[in-house]
Design an enzyme around this catalytic site. Structure first.
Site, PDB file in Angstrom:
ATOM      1  N   GLY A 419       0.823  -1.199   0.000  1.00  0.00           N
ATOM      2  CA  GLY A 419       0.000   0.000   0.000  1.00  0.00           C
ATOM      3  C   GLY A 419       0.851   1.239   0.000  1.00  0.00           C
ATOM      4  N   GLY A 420       0.178   2.383   0.077  1.00  0.00           N
ATOM      5  CA  GLY A 420       0.897   3.643   0.041  1.00  0.00           C
ATOM      6  C   GLY A 420       1.769   3.867   1.255  1.00  0.00           C
ATOM      7  N   GLY A 422       3.527   1.365   2.833  1.00  0.00           N
ATOM      8  CA  GLY A 422       4.604   0.402   2.928  1.00  0.00           C
ATOM      9  C   GLY A 422       4.176  -0.985   2.471  1.00  0.00           C
ATOM     10  CB  VAL A 424       2.429  -5.994   5.474  1.00  0.00           C
ATOM     11  CG1 VAL A 424       2.359  -6.848   6.738  1.00  0.00           C
ATOM     12  CG2 VAL A 424       1.993  -4.571   5.782  1.00  0.00           C
ATOM     13  CE  LYS A 438       3.063   0.287   7.299  1.00  0.00           C
ATOM     14  NZ  LYS A 438       2.077   1.178   7.908  1.00  0.00           N
ATOM     15  CG  ASP A 535      -7.621   4.332   7.481  1.00  0.00           C
ATOM     16  OD1 ASP A 535      -8.745   4.628   7.032  1.00  0.00           O
ATOM     17  OD2 ASP A 535      -6.827   3.599   6.880  1.00  0.00           O
TER      18      ASP A 535
END
Length: 742
Positions: A419-420, A422, A424, A438, A535
C-alpha cells in the site's frame, strides 16, 4: 452520369524499343559522365555509342537559363539513376479534366507506353493518385493478346471544403490506389459527378512516386487549369532481351550484360529479364568489364570488434588484435591470450583480492556507522534507556539482519500486503513466533526525531481489543514495525466477503463492534498522550483465533497533535469513512474516529458497503443514504430483509440512533467513543437473555463462518481494490478502500 474512360493508345514507342538489342558497344573515355546534377551510369549513356542499347540512351539539353537537364525517350526528364536498386526517377505529367468557361469538361491527357523496353512502373514506390471533387479516376493498361487488361481506380469526394484535411489522401478530395507488378503502359479516365459547385474546379490524376506526394487542401482551389505540371515517378529497369539469368548465360550471341568478373546475376523482381550486381566484397558497375572493384571493408567501423585491427583483402578482410589478445573467428571477438598474460593475471588477481578485502572492511565500517546514525536519528538511544529503566517491558528492538532472516530476505512469497504506507511481510522471529513485519514508506524529519519515543508509548498499549506492537527496527533509513500476527481476517470480510451468504448472526456482529469500540475508547482515554486512529474502518478491525475484535493500523504517526501545524500535515483516512468536518478543517480529532466508527455501525446494521461508485449519485454514499432515510422516518429502506423479523425493533432503532449521532456533521455534537462503547454494551444486553446465550453466540459465530480457530488470514495492506481473505487468496472489495489491516 456520363462515364468517360479515355482509351489512349500511345503510338510512340521508346526509340526503336521493339527491335532486338544488338551487341552493345562499351562506353569510351569520351562519353559524358554527368549532365547537370544527374550522374550518368552505364548501361545508361549520352549517345548511342555510350549506352548499352537504344532504350538506355539519354540526352543532355541546355536550357534557356543556362542549366542542363537530362531526358530519356518520351521526353521524360530524368532525375536520377540507381544501379543498386535498378531504378530511375523521371518527371511524369499530371493528367487533368477541367470545366471551361462554358461549363464544359476539357481534358489534357498524357499516356505512357513502355512495352518492349527495359522499363516497368514500380509497383512498390508508385501509386495512382486522384485529386478532385466527386470524381472517379481510372487507371488501366491497353493490353494485348499476350497480356491481361488491367483496370482499377479510386473515388475522391468533397461536398464541403471544410471536410478536406492536409496530408490525408483517403477519399476526401484525394485518393490513391496501388498498381500491379509488370505494368509497362497505362492510360487514365475520369467519371465526374453532377455537383454544380465543382464546375469551376479541375480534377487531376497521375501515376507518381508515393513518397513525393503530400496532399494539400489548396490543390482543390488553386489547381484550376489544364497545365498542372509534373511530378516524380519511379521506373524499374532490367536487361530484358532475355527472360532470366539462366537463359542469358546460355545465349551464345554475346549479349550477356554482367561483364565484370566479380559480378552476379539475379532475375528481375518486376517483369522478365535480369539484373547485375557486384559480388560480396566488391563495389562498382557490374555492367562494365572490370567494373566491380574490391571494396575496402575497413572503412566500416563495424567490420572488426572494438579494439581489433582490420586488414583489407581482395574480396574481403581479416581482423587481428593487439598484443596479448587473439581474434576469435567463431565469436568475432578479441579474446585474451591466456598463454601470454597468465603471469600478469596471477599478480593482478592477488592485488585485487587484497584491495577487495580492504574495501569490504571500509564499507562494513561505513555501513555500521550509517546504521548507528539511523538508530540515533530514530530515537533508539532514548528507547534503550527507557527499556533498561522499565524492567519487564515487552518490546523488542530487532536488528536488520534478524528481520531479513525472518522474511527469507524479503522474499516476494512472504508479501501479505502492499500500500501507500509500505509493504507487509509475514515472518517468523525467535521462539517461532509469527509476526507481521511492515517496511514503512518514507516519513518526514519530525516523525524521525520522535519515532523512538512514540514506539515506546505504543509498545505500552496493552488491551485485548488492540493489535499488539511487538517491536521495531531502527538501524535502517525508514524504520520497520513488527506486529503480532492476527489470523482470522477482518470485520469487512464477515459482512461483505465471500462468507456473507452464511447468515452471520447479528449478535456476533454487534459483539465485534462493541469490542472494537472498547479498543478505540482505550486509545482515546487511557493512552498517554491520547492516540487518534485516523483510519477507522471495518477492514482495520481484525479477528483473532477466537474471533475477538482487534483494532489495527494505528501506526507510528497517530499521536494526538499538539499544534495547528501538525494538524495540517496529517492526512489520513479512507473514502466512505472520512469525517466531513476533517475535510474542511484538516484537524484530526477523537470525534473524527467517532464519525468513521459510525460508518462501521452502518455496515453492521445494513450489510452494505460504505461507498459504491455505480448507481445514482444519491445512493453512492451509505452514510448519506442512511441519514436521508432517518430524516424521512424510513429506516426500513436501508435495512436488509433478514434483519427486520429477527431482531427487536428497540435494538435496531437503538443502533440506528447511535449511528446517526456518530455521523453528525458537527463533531462537538457526536458522542465520545466511551459513550459509544457504553451504548453498544447496553444494546448487546437487549439481544442476550442470559450469560449462557452469550457463550452460545461465540460458538455459533465460528460454525456459521465455516472456519476453525486454526484457519489463517494474512495481514494485508493495499490501496487498490482487494481485501484480506484466507492465506494466498485476494477477493474484490469496495473501490474506496485503501488499506488492508496492517
Amino acid at each position: 452520369m456520363e462515364v468517360r474512360f479515355l482509351q489512349l493508345s500511345i503510338g510512340l514507342l521508346l526509340l526503336l524499343a521493339a527491335q532486338p538489342a544488338p551487341t552493345a558497344a562499351l562506353p569510351g573515355p569520351q562519353c559524358q559522365k554527368k549532365c547537370g546534377n544527374v550522374e550518368i551510369q552505364y548501361p545508361f549513356g549520352i549517345g548511342l555509342e555510350c549506352s548499352l542499347a537504344p532504350y538506355f540512351n539519354v540526352s543532355c539539353r541546355v536550357q534557356e537559363d543556362g542549366t542542363s537537364k537530362t531526358f530519356i525517350s518520351h521526353d521524360l526528364e530524368l532525375l536520377d539513376t540507381s544501379l543498386a536498386h535498378s531504378t530511375i526517377r523521371v518527371l511524369n505529367r499530371i493528367e487533368t479534366y477541367c470545366y471551361n468557361a462554358s461549363g464544359l469538361l476539357e481534358g489534357n491527357f498524357w499516356g505512357f507506353n513502355a512495352r518492349n523496353t527495359p522499363y516497368r512502373f514500380s509497383d512498390i514506390q508508385n501509386k495512382f493518385t486522384v485529386i478532385g471533387c466527386n470524381t472517379i479516376g481510372y487507371i488501366g493498361d491497353n493490353g494485348n493478346s499476350n497480356q491481361t487488361n488491367y483496370l482499377s481506380g479510386c473515388v475522391a469526394t468533397c461536398n464541403e471544403l471544410s471536410d478536406l484535411t492536409n496530408g490525408s489522401c483517403s477519399g476526401i478530395g484525394c485518393c490513391q490506389t496501388s498498381i500491379p507488378k509488370g505494368m509497362s503502359t497505362y492510360q487514365v479516365g475520369f467519371q465526374i459527378g453532377g455537383n454544380s459547385s465543382c464546375k469551376w474546379r479541375c480534377n487531376y490524376a497521375v501515376l507518381m512516386e508515393a513518397a513525393a506526394f503530400n496532399f494539400s487542401t489548396t490543390y482543390i482551389d488553386t489547381f484550376n487549369d489544364t497545365n498542372a505540371g509534373q511530378v516524380p515517378m519511379v521506373l524499374d529497369w532490367a536487361i530484358r532481351n532475355e527472360s532470366s539469368c539462366e537463359v542469358a548465360r546460355q545465349n551464345k550471341t554475346g549479349t550477356y550484360a554482367c561483364l565484370s568478373a566479380n559480378s552476379e546475376c539475379a532475375d528481375s523482381p518486376n517483369g522478365p529479364g535480369y539484373l547485375c550486381s557486384c559480388s560480396k566484397g566488391y563495389e562498382g558497375n557490374p555492367y562494365l568489364p572490370g567494373g566491380c572493384q574490391d571494396y575496402n571493408e575497413c572503412k566500416d567501423n563495424s567490420s572488426c570488434p572494438s579494439g581489433g585491427i582490420c586488414h583489407n583483402t581482395v574480396g574481403g578482410y581479416r581482423c587481428s588484435c593487439r598484443p596479448g589478445r587473439k581474434f576469435s573467428k567463431e565469436h568475432k571477438t578479441c579474446d585474451p591470450d591466456t598463454g601470454l598474460i597468465v603471469g600478469v593475471t596471477v599478480g593482478f588477481l592477488g592485488l585485487m583480492i587484497f584491495s577487495f578485502f580492504g574495501y569490504m572492511i571500509l564499507q562494513r565500517r561505513k555501513l555500521n556507522k550509517v546504521k548507528q546514525d539511523h538508530f540515533r536519528q530514530h530515537g533508539g538511544m532514548i528507547l534503550f534507556e527507557r527499556m533498561k529503566s522499565e524492567n519487564g517491558l515487552a518490546f523488542t528492538v530487532f536488528t536488520e539482519s534478524e528481520l531479513t532472516q525472518a522474511t527469507n530476505n524479503y522474499d516476494n512469497s512472504r508479501i501479505i500486503g502492499k500500500g501507500g504506507h509500505g509493504t507487509v511481510y509475514k515472518g517468523t522471529v525467535k521462539d517461532s513466533m509469527a509476526v507481521a513485519i511492515k517496511r514503512c514508506a518514507l516519513i518526514d524529519e519530525r516523525q524521525k526525531k520522535e519515532f523512538g519515543q512514540e514506539m515506546l508509548i505504543l509498545s505500552q498499549i496493552n488491551h485485548k481489543n488492540i493489535v499488539k506492537l511487538v517491536g521495531c527496527c531502527l538501524e535502517v533509513e525508514v524504520p520497520m514495525l513488527v506486529y503480532e500476527f492476527i489470523p482470522n481476517g477482518t470485520l469487512f470480510e464477515l459482512i461483505h466477503g465471500k462468507n456473507q451468504a452464511l447468515q452471520i448472526s447479528f449478535s456476533t456482529l454487534l459483539r465485534i463492534a462493541h469490542e472494537a469500540a472498547e479498543g478505540l475508547n482505550f486509545l482515546h482515554l487511557y493512552a498517554s498522550p491520547p492516540i487518534i486512529h485516523g483510519d477507522v474502518k471495518s477492514a482495520n478491525i481484525l479477528l483473532d483465533a477466537n474471533y475477538m475484535a482487534k483494532v489495527s493500523d494505528f501506526g507510528a504517526s497517530i499521536l494526538a497533535p499538539s499544534d495547528k501545524d501538525q494538524y495540517v500535515t496529517m492526512v489520513q483516512g479512507t473514502c466512505g469513512y472520512l469525517d466531513p468536518e476533517y475535510m474542511q478543517t484538516c484537524q484530526l480529532t477523537e470525534k473524527s474516529d467517532v464519525y468513521s466508527f459510525g460508518v462501521v455501525l452502518l455496515e453492521v446494521l445494513t450489510g452494505q458497503e460504505p461507498l459504491k461508485l455505480d448507481g445514482p449519485e444519491t445512493q453512492r454514499s451509505l452514510s448519506s443514504k442512511f441519514l436521508l432515510a432517518m430524516k424521512e422516518n424510513n429506516l426500513d429502506a436501508v435495512l436488509p430483509s433478514h434483519l427486520k423479523g429477527q431482531e427487536s425493533t428497540e435494538l435496531i432503532r437503538g443502533l440506528a440512533e447511535l449511528a446517526k449521532q456518530c455521523l453528525d456533521m458537527c463533531g462537538t455534537n457526536r458522542p465520545s467513543m466511551k459513550e459509544v462503547a457504553e451504548e453498544l454494551g447496553r444494546l448487546r444486553k437487549l439481544s442476550l437473555h442470559s450469560w449462557a446465550q452469550l457463550e452460545a453466540e461465540r460458538e455459533s459465530s465460528q460454525s456459521l463462518l465455516g472456519r476453525t480457530p486454526s484457519a489463517s488470514f494474512e495481514l494485508v495492506e493495499d490501496n487498490s481494490s482487494g481485501y484480506p481473505t484466507q492465506e494466498g487468496e485476494i477477493l474484490h472489495m469496495n473501490p474506496g478502500s485503501q488499506y488492508y489491516a496492517r
